[in-house]
Design a protein around this motif. Structure first.
Motif, short mmCIF file in Angstrom:
data_model
loop_
_atom_site.label_atom_id
_atom_site.label_comp_id
_atom_site.label_asym_id
_atom_site.label_seq_id
_atom_site.Cartn_x
_atom_site.Cartn_y
_atom_site.Cartn_z
N ALA A 90 8.75 4.31 10.71
CA ALA A 90 8.28 2.93 10.78
C ALA A 90 7.65 2.50 9.47
O ALA A 90 7.45 3.30 8.54
CB ALA A 90 7.27 2.79 11.92
N LEU A 91 7.33 1.21 9.39
CA LEU A 91 6.70 0.65 8.20
C LEU A 91 5.36 1.33 7.93
O LEU A 91 4.94 1.44 6.77
CB LEU A 91 6.52 -0.86 8.39
N TYR A 92 4.71 1.79 8.98
CA TYR A 92 3.41 2.45 8.83
C TYR A 92 3.50 3.65 7.89
O TYR A 92 2.61 3.86 7.06
CB TYR A 92 2.91 2.89 10.21
N HIS A 93 4.56 4.45 8.01
CA HIS A 93 4.71 5.64 7.17
C HIS A 93 4.88 5.26 5.70
O HIS A 93 4.35 5.94 4.81
CB HIS A 93 5.91 6.46 7.65
N LYS A 94 5.60 4.19 5.44
CA LYS A 94 5.80 3.74 4.06
C LYS A 94 4.50 3.18 3.47
O LYS A 94 4.18 3.41 2.30
CB LYS A 94 6.92 2.72 4.01
N LEU A 95 3.74 2.44 4.29
CA LEU A 95 2.45 1.95 3.84
C LEU A 95 1.48 3.11 3.59
O LEU A 95 0.64 3.04 2.69
CB LEU A 95 1.86 1.00 4.87
N HIS A 96 1.61 4.17 4.38
CA HIS A 96 0.79 5.36 4.18
C HIS A 96 1.06 5.97 2.80
O HIS A 96 0.12 6.36 2.08
CB HIS A 96 1.08 6.38 5.28
N ILE A 130 2.25 4.43 0.15
CA ILE A 130 1.73 3.51 -0.87
C ILE A 130 0.21 3.64 -0.99
O ILE A 130 -0.35 3.65 -2.09
CB ILE A 130 2.13 2.06 -0.54
N SER A 131 -0.48 3.74 0.16
CA SER A 131 -1.94 3.86 0.14
C SER A 131 -2.38 5.19 -0.50
O SER A 131 -3.36 5.22 -1.25
CB SER A 131 -2.51 3.74 1.56
N VAL A 132 -1.64 6.27 -0.22
CA VAL A 132 -1.94 7.55 -0.86
C VAL A 132 -1.71 7.46 -2.37
O VAL A 132 -2.50 7.97 -3.17
CB VAL A 132 -1.10 8.68 -0.25
N GLY A 133 -0.63 6.77 -2.77
CA GLY A 133 -0.37 6.56 -4.19
C GLY A 133 -1.49 5.77 -4.86
O GLY A 133 -1.90 6.09 -5.99
N SER A 193 -6.42 5.78 -8.37
CA SER A 193 -7.87 5.69 -8.56
C SER A 193 -8.44 7.02 -9.03
O SER A 193 -9.33 7.08 -9.89
CB SER A 193 -8.54 5.25 -7.25
N LEU A 194 -7.92 8.13 -8.44
CA LEU A 194 -8.38 9.46 -8.84
C LEU A 194 -8.04 9.75 -10.29
O LEU A 194 -8.86 10.27 -11.06
CB LEU A 194 -7.76 10.50 -7.92
N SER A 195 -6.81 9.41 -10.69
CA SER A 195 -6.38 9.62 -12.07
C SER A 195 -7.24 8.81 -13.04
O SER A 195 -7.71 9.33 -14.07
CB SER A 195 -4.90 9.21 -12.22
N PHE A 196 -7.48 7.55 -12.71
CA PHE A 196 -8.31 6.69 -13.56
C PHE A 196 -9.73 7.22 -13.65
O PHE A 196 -10.33 7.28 -14.73
CB PHE A 196 -8.29 5.27 -13.00
N PHE A 197 -10.29 7.62 -12.50
CA PHE A 197 -11.67 8.12 -12.47
C PHE A 197 -11.82 9.37 -13.33
O PHE A 197 -12.79 9.50 -14.09
CB PHE A 197 -12.06 8.42 -11.03
N GLN A 214 6.44 12.62 -1.47
CA GLN A 214 5.44 13.09 -2.43
C GLN A 214 5.73 12.56 -3.83
O GLN A 214 4.82 12.13 -4.54
CB GLN A 214 5.42 14.62 -2.45
N ILE A 215 7.01 12.59 -4.22
CA ILE A 215 7.40 12.08 -5.54
C ILE A 215 7.08 10.60 -5.66
O ILE A 215 6.56 10.14 -6.69
CB ILE A 215 8.90 12.33 -5.78
N ALA A 216 7.35 9.83 -4.60
CA ALA A 216 7.07 8.40 -4.63
C ALA A 216 5.57 8.15 -4.78
O ALA A 216 5.15 7.30 -5.59
CB ALA A 216 7.60 7.74 -3.35
N ALA A 217 4.76 8.86 -4.01
CA ALA A 217 3.31 8.68 -4.07
C ALA A 217 2.76 9.06 -5.44
O ALA A 217 1.91 8.35 -6.00
CB ALA A 217 2.63 9.49 -2.97
N ILE A 218 3.24 10.17 -5.99
CA ILE A 218 2.79 10.60 -7.32
C ILE A 218 3.15 9.56 -8.37
O ILE A 218 2.33 9.23 -9.25
CB ILE A 218 3.42 11.97 -7.67
N SER A 219 4.36 9.03 -8.29
CA SER A 219 4.80 8.03 -9.26
C SER A 219 3.94 6.77 -9.18
O SER A 219 3.50 6.23 -10.21
CB SER A 219 6.27 7.67 -9.02
#
Length: 206
Positions: A68-74, A76-79, A84-88, A126-131
């Motif tokens: 579902a769309l929920y998994h894709k939004l998940h 994106i939110s993890v990405g 934020s972690l990378s910037f911090f 995982q690749i999508a979120a990392i990117s």
């Protein structure tokens, strides 16, 4: 990238990039190499063509992922959290260099990799979120420092960071999978030994 190509040719694709066809991987490598050689000059700076290639890949992954769309939004939110972690971490090192022990790039790759492994199971997700995360983190840095340096989106440092994070994340995923299988096998063996011992004791009592 060279390490990934060697592993891919050696037959490690099913372990590193399970669920992604060889044709798609080969196409991505070709587009990446072409995009790495091309740079677009813009009024506000430069843009390496491999960045749009990466964005197109992320869109395709999100589009083709089942669920579902929920998994894709998940994803994106993890990405966004990874960005934020990378910037911090990058800003923290500039303000307090002693706050990060060892190499910053490796520490960032490990932190983002652990976050990816904990929150996402599918390799392509995982690749999508990392990117998403690394591009967002780079965007934050560029926005903060735009008055001091020229904008360069798609630097060699960002490219190395992406490949390092990818390799670290997939290595952590594979290591965790084998650790889980080893633990499961150990529990099963221990259970069988206990059952055999109980059965032996019961037969002696009889």
């Amino acid at each position: 990238m060279i390490i990934t190509i060697i592993l891919f040719v050696s037959g490690w694709k099913d372990f590193l990039l399970r669920g992604i066809t060889s044709r798609v991987i080969l196409l991505f490598f070709v587009l990446w190499i072409i995009g790495n050689c091309l740079v677009i000059s813009l009024p506000f700076g430069t843009l390496a063509v491999w960045v749009p290639v990466l964005l197109i890949m992320v869109i395709c992954i999100l589009w083709r992922l089942p669920g579902a769309l929920y998994h894709k939004l998940h994803i994106i939110s993890v990405g966004a959290l990874m960005g934020s972690l990378s910037f911090f971490m990058q800003e923290t090192v500039q303000l307090m260099p002693a706050s990060i022990y060892g190499n910053l790039e490796l520490a960032m790759a490990l932190s983002i990799g652990i976050l990816a492994v904990i929150t996402i199971k599918h390799p392509s997700a995982q690749i999508a979120a990392i990117s998403i995360g690394l591009l967002l983190g780079e965007g934050y840095i560029i926005y903060i420092n735009k008055r001091h340096v020229g904008i360069e989106l798609g630097s060699l440092r960002l490219q190395d960071r992406w490949w390092l994070t990818l390799v670290v994340t997939r290595s952590l995923s594979i290591g965790l999978m084998y650790a889980f299988l080893a633990g499961k096998h150990g529990i099963i063996s221990m259970t069988n030994v206990i059952k055999a011992g109980v059965k032996k004791i019961s037969s002696k009592d009889d």
